[in-house]
Write a protein that holds these residues in place. Structure first.
Motif, mmCIF file in Angstrom:
data_model
loop_
_atom_site.group_PDB
_atom_site.id
_atom_site.type_symbol
_atom_site.label_atom_id
_atom_site.label_comp_id
_atom_site.label_asym_id
_atom_site.label_seq_id
_atom_site.Cartn_x
_atom_site.Cartn_y
_atom_site.Cartn_z
ATOM 1 N N ASP A 154 2.992 -3.953 14.134
ATOM 2 C CA ASP A 154 2.532 -2.496 14.365
ATOM 3 C C ASP A 154 2.181 -1.827 13.062
ATOM 4 O O ASP A 154 1.289 -1.140 12.811
ATOM 5 C CB ASP A 154 3.732 -1.952 15.219
ATOM 6 N N ALA A 155 3.346 -1.837 12.039
ATOM 7 C CA ALA A 155 3.203 -1.280 10.744
ATOM 8 C C ALA A 155 2.123 -1.258 9.978
ATOM 9 O O ALA A 155 1.175 -0.927 9.446
ATOM 10 C CB ALA A 155 4.474 -1.180 9.879
ATOM 11 N N THR A 156 1.786 -2.897 10.149
ATOM 12 C CA THR A 156 0.655 -3.500 9.190
ATOM 13 C C THR A 156 -0.766 -3.057 9.876
ATOM 14 O O THR A 156 -1.684 -2.662 9.171
ATOM 15 C CB THR A 156 0.723 -4.967 9.194
ATOM 16 N N ALA A 157 -0.840 -3.089 11.204
ATOM 17 C CA ALA A 157 -1.981 -2.593 11.654
ATOM 18 C C ALA A 157 -2.254 -1.296 11.350
ATOM 19 O O ALA A 157 -3.494 -0.851 11.182
ATOM 20 C CB ALA A 157 -2.014 -2.834 13.318
ATOM 21 N N ASN A 158 -1.388 -0.128 11.530
ATOM 22 C CA ASN A 158 -1.485 1.029 11.283
ATOM 23 C C ASN A 158 -1.920 1.276 9.662
ATOM 24 O O ASN A 158 -2.804 2.051 9.520
ATOM 25 C CB ASN A 158 -0.441 1.939 11.540
ATOM 26 N N TRP A 159 -1.389 0.715 8.942
ATOM 27 C CA TRP A 159 -1.546 0.699 7.171
ATOM 28 C C TRP A 159 -2.929 0.154 6.897
ATOM 29 O O TRP A 159 -3.834 0.865 6.319
ATOM 30 C CB TRP A 159 -0.608 -0.094 6.759
ATOM 31 N N ALA B 206 4.829 5.781 1.304
ATOM 32 C CA ALA B 206 5.907 6.834 0.759
ATOM 33 C C ALA B 206 7.067 6.354 0.499
ATOM 34 O O ALA B 206 7.548 5.488 1.056
ATOM 35 C CB ALA B 206 5.843 7.924 1.820
ATOM 36 N N GLN B 207 7.716 6.964 -0.644
ATOM 37 C CA GLN B 207 9.018 6.031 -1.115
ATOM 38 C C GLN B 207 10.231 7.257 -0.721
ATOM 39 O O GLN B 207 9.887 8.624 -1.240
ATOM 40 C CB GLN B 207 9.110 5.771 -2.576
ATOM 41 N N GLY B 208 11.139 6.881 0.091
ATOM 42 C CA GLY B 208 12.404 7.673 0.377
ATOM 43 C C GLY B 208 13.345 7.463 -0.753
ATOM 44 O O GLY B 208 13.322 6.729 -1.499
ATOM 45 N N PRO B 209 14.407 8.536 -0.835
ATOM 46 C CA PRO B 209 15.510 8.219 -1.810
ATOM 47 C C PRO B 209 16.192 7.032 -1.686
ATOM 48 O O PRO B 209 16.910 6.726 -2.683
ATOM 49 C CB PRO B 209 16.329 9.554 -1.483
ATOM 50 N N LEU C 177 15.298 2.032 -2.962
ATOM 51 C CA LEU C 177 15.286 1.078 -4.396
ATOM 52 C C LEU C 177 14.551 -0.069 -4.607
ATOM 53 O O LEU C 177 14.113 -0.448 -5.595
ATOM 54 C CB LEU C 177 16.713 0.703 -4.513
ATOM 55 N N LEU C 178 14.287 -0.641 -3.385
ATOM 56 C CA LEU C 178 13.832 -2.241 -3.327
ATOM 57 C C LEU C 178 12.475 -2.307 -3.624
ATOM 58 O O LEU C 178 12.040 -3.218 -4.383
ATOM 59 C CB LEU C 178 14.523 -2.798 -2.325
ATOM 60 N N TYR C 179 11.644 -1.523 -2.980
ATOM 61 C CA TYR C 179 10.009 -1.692 -3.138
ATOM 62 C C TYR C 179 9.462 -1.929 -4.579
ATOM 63 O O TYR C 179 8.887 -2.871 -4.754
ATOM 64 C CB TYR C 179 9.308 -0.942 -2.285
#
Ligand code: FES
Length: 326
Positions: free
Chosen positions: A281-286, A295-298, A301-303
């Motif tokens: 689902d996420a890949t199709a939207n992306w 977008a990176q959240g607080p 760390l890993l990405y």
């Protein structure tokens, strides 16, 4: 640390007498067994482009099903029917291929030597199981999915974490050591999910690692050694599709290890299915959005660390720490 990157293509037991076609990095390959070992060559005959995988293996060569040209494991044309003795400088691309750890691996490195790194284990008698899957994701996104603890509260609620009872105050320390992402967990003697309760003994700590080309090792250590190791391999079929292999290794513990292995398979199938669904689902939207930067959240760390490892950056990155109630 080796610079040779071995990519698993299929389970060894799936490769018998018949050649097998697999997609690898946007190309069709044919894999077959010869008397000398395993061969992996381009699955397109240079004569009139038939798929070699539709042919048969004769001695150490594969015979094209259209006009019978034969190619050996190095990709060289060894035989053209009715033209015995005629010189042939025709060839197809070839990869180095080898069987190890229940899988068939290939590498671009024609001179590859040395062992293929396998799942980490200590000296206890062990039980292993392998599951195969296909994912719609990039390697970076799939690796982050496996390493990320937050999504387990939502996607795998009750199975990995979020199964009720008190939460754990868990400290995560993540950094890069010798080209590998190393993630250390402490404070989670038992995660509050079904998988841990059924399969693990008391946990002392956990370490996760990610190394190239796409291998994640999840190690759960108890006071007597390893409780469980899950090793995940991701091989790129193309820019969006991955072939994944999950190798579970646990201590034999008399007969108990076999029982745990029998439980691991259906539970991991559920976990993998949940991940495949959300990642597709996420890949199709992306993709539809033109693949903008995530977008990176607080707590993400890993990405950036995963990207550094994938890019082959060799410098260490000092450990960063977060504490989570999970
Ligand atoms: Fe393969 Fe002709 S297409 S031998």
């Amino acid at each position: 640390m080796t610079n040779v990157h071995w990519h698993p293509l299929l389970r060894a037991k799936k490769l018998r007498k018949k050649p097998v076609q697999v997609m690898f990095e946007g190309e069709k390959l044919v894999v077959f067994r010869t008397k000398d070992g395993i061969a992996a060559i381009q699955d397109r005959c240079p004569h009139r482009s038939a798929s070699l995988s539709g042919g048969r293996v004769v001695g150490g060569s594969i015979e094209c099903p259209y006009h019978g040209w034969r190619f050996d494991g190095t990709g060289v044309c060894t035989h053209i029917p009715l033209a015995e003795g005629a010189p042939s400088n025709r060839r197809v691309r070839a990869w180095s291929a080898r069987e190890a750890h229940g899988l068939i691996f290939i590498t671009h490195d024609a001179q590859a030597a040395g062992d293929i790194r396998g799942p980490v284990w200590d000296d206890q008698p062990k039980v292993s199981r392998i599951l195969q899957s296909h994912a719609e994701a990039t390697v970076a996104d799939a690796v982050e999915n496996v390493l990320d603890p937050i999504h387990t509260l939502f996607v795998h609620k009750g199975i990995i974490r979020g199964g009720g009872g008190p939460t754990n105050r868990v400290t995560l320390i993540a950094g890069i050591e010798s080209g590998e992402l190393v993630l250390r967990y402490s404070g989670e003697e038992q995660s509050n999910g079904l998988l841990s309760r059924l399969l693990e003994r008391q946990r002392s700590y956990a370490i996760s690692r990610f190394y190239r080309p796409g291998v994640v090792s999840l190690e759960y250590w108890g006071k007597n050694g390893l409780n469980l190791v899950t090793t995940l391999y991701f091989t790129r079929e193309d820019d969006t599709h991955l072939r994944g292999f999950a190798v579970m290794t646990g201590p034999r513990q008399g007969g108990l290890g076999w029982l745990k292995a029998a439980l691991f398979v259906p539970l991991m199938r559920i976990v993998i299915k949940q991940d495949l669904k959300i990642m597709a689902d996420a890949t199709a939207n992306w993709d539809a959005a033109g693949r903008p930067p995530h977008a990176q959240g607080p707590l993400d760390l890993l990405y950036p660390l995963i990207q550094r490892v994938l890019d082959g950056e060799t410098g260490d990155v000092a450990a960063q720490e977060v504490t989570l109630d999970i």
